[in-house]
Design an enzyme around this catalytic site. Structure first.
Site, PDB file in Angstrom:
ATOM      1  N   GLY A 100     -98.117 -34.311 -66.705  1.00  0.00           N
ATOM      2  CA  GLY A 100     -99.237 -34.915 -66.724  1.00  0.00           C
ATOM      3  C   GLY A 100    -100.421 -34.053 -66.030  1.00  0.00           C
ATOM      4  N   ARG A 101    -100.011 -33.369 -64.942  1.00  0.00           N
ATOM      5  CA  ARG A 101    -101.013 -32.145 -64.277  1.00  0.00           C
ATOM      6  C   ARG A 101    -100.380 -31.002 -64.142  1.00  0.00           C
ATOM      7  NH1 ARG A 101    -101.477 -34.653 -58.056  1.00  0.00           N
ATOM      8  NH2 ARG A 101     -99.469 -35.242 -57.639  1.00  0.00           N
ATOM      9  N   LYS A 121    -100.653 -26.386 -61.429  1.00  0.00           N
ATOM     10  CA  LYS A 121    -100.549 -27.901 -60.991  1.00  0.00           C
ATOM     11  C   LYS A 121    -101.977 -28.333 -60.472  1.00  0.00           C
ATOM     12  CE  LYS A 121     -97.907 -31.688 -58.760  1.00  0.00           C
ATOM     13  NZ  LYS A 121     -96.536 -31.864 -57.885  1.00  0.00           N
ATOM     14  N   ASP A 133    -106.374 -37.993 -64.696  1.00  0.00           N
ATOM     15  CA  ASP A 133    -107.086 -36.634 -64.830  1.00  0.00           C
ATOM     16  C   ASP A 133    -106.561 -35.227 -64.900  1.00  0.00           C
ATOM     17  OD1 ASP A 133    -107.055 -36.196 -62.323  1.00  0.00           O
ATOM     18  OD2 ASP A 133    -109.173 -37.048 -61.541  1.00  0.00           O
ATOM     19  N   GLY A 134    -105.332 -35.384 -64.604  1.00  0.00           N
ATOM     20  CA  GLY A 134    -104.656 -34.136 -64.407  1.00  0.00           C
ATOM     21  C   GLY A 134    -105.220 -33.317 -63.529  1.00  0.00           C
ATOM     22  N   ARG A 198     -85.897 -30.888 -67.097  1.00  0.00           N
ATOM     23  CA  ARG A 198     -85.532 -32.015 -66.155  1.00  0.00           C
ATOM     24  C   ARG A 198     -84.504 -32.809 -67.052  1.00  0.00           C
ATOM     25  NH1 ARG A 198     -90.478 -33.177 -63.239  1.00  0.00           N
ATOM     26  NH2 ARG A 198     -91.627 -31.346 -63.301  1.00  0.00           N
ATOM     27  N   ASP A 268     -86.939 -38.156 -64.199  1.00  0.00           N
ATOM     28  CA  ASP A 268     -87.640 -36.956 -64.775  1.00  0.00           C
ATOM     29  C   ASP A 268     -88.263 -36.153 -63.554  1.00  0.00           C
ATOM     30  OD1 ASP A 268     -89.284 -39.719 -64.228  1.00  0.00           O
ATOM     31  OD2 ASP A 268     -90.754 -38.567 -63.601  1.00  0.00           O
ATOM     32  N   ASN A 269     -87.696 -36.424 -62.323  1.00  0.00           N
ATOM     33  CA  ASN A 269     -87.867 -35.537 -61.293  1.00  0.00           C
ATOM     34  C   ASN A 269     -86.488 -34.857 -60.912  1.00  0.00           C
ATOM     35  OD1 ASN A 269     -90.622 -36.268 -60.908  1.00  0.00           O
ATOM     36  ND2 ASN A 269     -90.109 -37.915 -59.552  1.00  0.00           N
TER      37      ASN A 269
END
Length: 513
Positions: A100-101, A121, A133-134, A198, A268-269
């Site tokens: 996402g970012r 990042k 907004d990333g 991941r 996802d982490n």
């Protein structure tokens, strides 16, 4: 820097979306989307990790490299992209997620031939930003920059940070998710890893019934990151899962060794190659508490508390097993493997504790010893790191209270001191069962117990200073974290001052952190 050799094997190998559309959306049947960083007009470099740059083959920094470090004016050989993945978040299926970012610059190989992935990042929105907004703020960027390097020097498998830069713009964030958004300084971290893949990448393909791409991804990962696997057919995938399980267990044991609490162990982490990734609401353990979680979003369930990290990693491996089942097709094997995880983890965990205490081998009686020690630590609010530092240098001829009060967040009364005396008596008896000398025992302790950890209050101080244009604490921390098993800067080796208790962004953190 030498960026002309950045390549893109991932995008050349897997199906992707080349539309460069940053709008949030589902991207079925693809593993990545090409996307351009938004670019920033007035960036400013805070720090460049020259040692890491040399190690991965990028060379040294010059003033023109700031454009690459914030994603501006990229050369034609670089095709940025973001990857799609899925995951379980706080135990619930979240569906399609993704970077996402984070935006990948690509991959570079060092002179040794080792490949390293590079990503920005905070460089803007991607299709996976979920209406965000990333961008990133200085607060969270600095926390990742310093902590990932601290973990590396502690000897814990981790992603690393190449640079930290200000973007020159403000970003609005609600740090505690309580309806009080504020403008913060924007920043970008360039981070690196052997791989950022991941558990969630495999979950996504399995959930979409994209079994051919799932097999292709698995083969790709085995070939690149698991050279020890030489089997073929289904056995290859079984060995793959067992290797991931072992790497994950080993990582959890390292977290426990240094007192690291991740705070948001969603699938996802979880790194497919066993790295610590995604430094958000993490914390280093201060007063010992198995139920401690640094993440306000994790309260009151405390799913990701310090004492549950081994259990949580096993649960996450169950989800990975489900994702790989279409390739392995052997429920009993997967169940047996996951049950074996617990046995392997606890044996490795207890052997790790032996080293922290200076024991040369694990004895049957040590399980009771460790349990009693944990109870003492929690009851007397002992600082996890400082306790072992005092134990290493304990002097029977000096006042007991003066030695242990400096590591306890509580008040040590006569009853408490008696409990410490009893523990020390049992500890001395246990040390006498070593087959190594006391000097060798102390050396073992020194190798496994850091003198310096990156405490949240120190990061808070550093963030406050940098926001005010000062960098003294930043450089002091950067210096101290490179030799954590030595006391480089004594003022950083004490308990957290009381004034930092219950301060948002210091003792309390959110996923925004």
């Amino acid at each position: 820097m030498n960026i002309e050799h950045i390549k893109h094997p991932f995008t050349e190998y897997f199906p992707g979306d080349f539309s460069k559309n940053p709008m949030q959306r589902n991207t079925p049947k693809v593993l990545f989307s090409t996307i351009d960083p938004i670019g920033f007009d007035h960036p400013k470099l805070i720090h460049f990790n020259s040692n890491l740059a040399a190690e991965i083959g990028l060379g040294q920094y010059d003033q023109n490299d700031i454009n690459f470090l914030v994603g501006n004016h990229l050369p034609e050989n670089i095709q940025p992209y973001a990857t799609a993945y899925a995951g379980h978040q706080f135990g619930n299926w979240a569906g399609q997620l993704g970077d996402g970012r984070a935006i990948f610059a690509g991959e570079i190989s060092s002179h040794s031939g080792k490949a390293t992935e590079i990503q920005w990042k905070g460089a803007g929105a991607t299709p996976y930003s979920r209406h965000a907004d990333g961008r990133a703020v200085l607060r969270s960027s600095l926390r990742e920059y310093l902590m990932s390097e601290a973990m590396f020097h502690l000897g814990v498998p981790t992603t690393r940070a190449l640079s930290l830069s200000l973007t020159g713009e403000d970003v609005i964030r609600d740090v505690m998710y309580n309806g009080n958004p504020q403008a913060e300084k924007g920043a970008i971290v360039v981070r690196t890893a052997e791989s950022f893949l991941r558990f969630g990448h495999f979950e996504l393909l399995s959930a979409q019934n994209e079994y051919k791409t799932l097999e292709k991804l698995t083969e790709y990962v085995i070939e690149r990151y698991f050279p020890e696997i030489t089997s073929v057919g289904v056995q290859k995938y079984k060995d793959f899962f067992e290797n991931i399980s072992k790497r994950t267990a080993d990582l959890m044991v390292e977290w426990y060794r240094v007192g690291f609490v991740h705070g948001v162990m969603n699938t996802d982490n979880m790194s497919i190659v066993g790295l610590t990734i995604d430094y958000g609401p993490y914390s280093m353990m201060e007063e010992y508490d198995l139920n401690f979680t640094p993440n306000t979003t994790d309260i009151p369930e405390k799913r990701y508390a310090f004492g549950k990290q081994g259990q949580t990693s096993q649960w996450n491996l169950w989800q990975l097993a489900n994702a790989l089942h279409p390739l392995i097709k052997d429920e009993k094997f997967l169940e047996d493997s996951l049950n074996a995880f617990g046995t392997y983890f606890w044996e490795a965990h207890d052997n790790m504790l032996c080293k922290k205490f200076g024991f040369d081998q694990l004895l049957e009686e040590d399980e009771e010893f460790f349990t009693n020690w944990q109870g003492l630590m929690q009851e007397l609010q002992m600082d996890y790191t400082l306790f072992f530092n005092v134990l290493e240098t304990f002097n029977e001829e000096k006042d007991l209270k003066s030695q242990f009060q400096k590591v306890s967040y509580g008040i040590l009364d006569d009853k408490s001191l008696t409990k410490i005396e009893n523990f020390l008596s049992i500890y001395k008896i246990r040390l006498d069962k070593n087959k190594i000398s006391r000097n060798s025992s102390i050396l073992l302790m020194r190798e496994n117990n850091p003198k310096f950890i990156l405490r949240n209050y120190l990061l808070y101080q550093c963030i406050e200073e940098l926001n005010n244009g000062q960098s003294e604490v930043f450089y002091e921390l950067l210096h101290a974290l490179q030799k954590p098993y030595e006391e480089i800067i004594p003022k950083f080796s004490g308990k957290r001052p009381i004034k930092y208790d219950n301060i948002p962004g210091c003792s309390m953190l959110s996923c925004s952190s």
